[in-house]
Design a protein around this motif. Structure first.
Motif, short mmCIF file in Angstrom:
data_model
loop_
_atom_site.label_atom_id
_atom_site.label_comp_id
_atom_site.label_asym_id
_atom_site.label_seq_id
_atom_site.Cartn_x
_atom_site.Cartn_y
_atom_site.Cartn_z
N ARG A 82 0.83 -1.22 0.00
CA ARG A 82 0.00 0.00 0.00
C ARG A 82 0.86 1.26 0.00
N HIS A 152 -1.27 -4.81 -7.20
CA HIS A 152 -0.92 -3.39 -7.09
C HIS A 152 -0.93 -2.72 -8.46
N GLU A 168 -7.86 3.41 -3.46
CA GLU A 168 -7.49 2.83 -2.18
C GLU A 168 -8.41 1.68 -1.79
N ASP A 172 -7.56 -2.31 -1.40
CA ASP A 172 -7.90 -3.12 -0.24
C ASP A 172 -8.58 -4.42 -0.66
#
Length: 213
Positions: A82, A152, A168, A172
């Motif tokens: 992240r 990612h 975001e 997740d």
């Protein structure tokens, strides 16, 4: 604005106007109002202007993984990945300009791929420690490292292409899926995943329900 920031801004403006190959270091320094010596104190090459924070970001990822507590490997892995996404999101239009450049200039694309492989190796080393020894464990570790980078990159590309405004939460969900499949740290593929988020519970639950269906 620092000298380094002025040089970076000038470089990206010129790359957009003239193209990467057609822009020289002298062009960049002239636009920024500095000299060549100043440029090379800030950046080792013209290519480094495009990827200025790679080493420090990689070090941050490694540091987060190194700080993983026993039993907290899944959380550490998700948070480390992240960090990379948040860095690009914070760059905003700069990240989008880089994306266009790396698709147009083969040398930059090759450097980008080499950078991704570095992240992959860091995640792989961590996964191998987590999974332990054995050929099956080693295979799962490689699959996990590949999946983290792929998840990612998928989310980042969707954002760069303007296909999502919730990167975001997308990340997740993607990492929860990766860890559901590969993140048990054993031969079993089922596990409990804990992800930290600042979003309201009502925003998170729909995505979690879709993963559990």
């Amino acid at each position: 604005m620092s000298v380094r920031e002025r040089l970076s801004q000038a470089a990206f403006e010129l790359f957009a106007e003239r193209g990467f190959d057609e822009t020289t270091v002298d062009d960049i320094t002239a636009r920024a109002g500095t000299g060549r010596t100043t440029f090379f104190r800030a950046f080792g090459s013209k290519e480094e202007v495009v990827f200025p924070d790679h080493d420090s970001l990689l070090a941050s990822v490694q540091a987060r993984l190194d700080a993983a507590a026993p039993g907290g490997e899944a959380v550490a892995l998700a948070e480390a990945a992240r960090l990379v996404l948040l860095h690009y999101l914070a760059e905003g239009d700069l990240a989008r300009t880089r994306y266009v450049l790396t698709r147009r200039v083969p040398a930059l694309r090759a450097r980008e791929i080499a950078g991704q492989r570095q992240y992959q190796r860091v995640f792989l080393a961590f996964a191998r420690q987590w999974y332990g020894e054995g050929s099956r464990a080693d295979l799962h570790a490689e699959l996990l490292a590949d999946a983290v980078v792929t998840a990612h990159n998928h989310v980042l590309r969707q954002w760069l292409r303007g296909r999502t405004d919730t990167p975001e939460s997308d990340f997740d969900e993607a990492m929860a899926e990766v860890l559901r499949i590969f993140g048990s740290g054993s031969d079993s593929t089922a596990g409990i995943v804990v992800l930290r988020t600042g979003r309201d519970l009502d925003d998170v639950l729909p995505g979690l329900r879709r993963l559990l269906d």
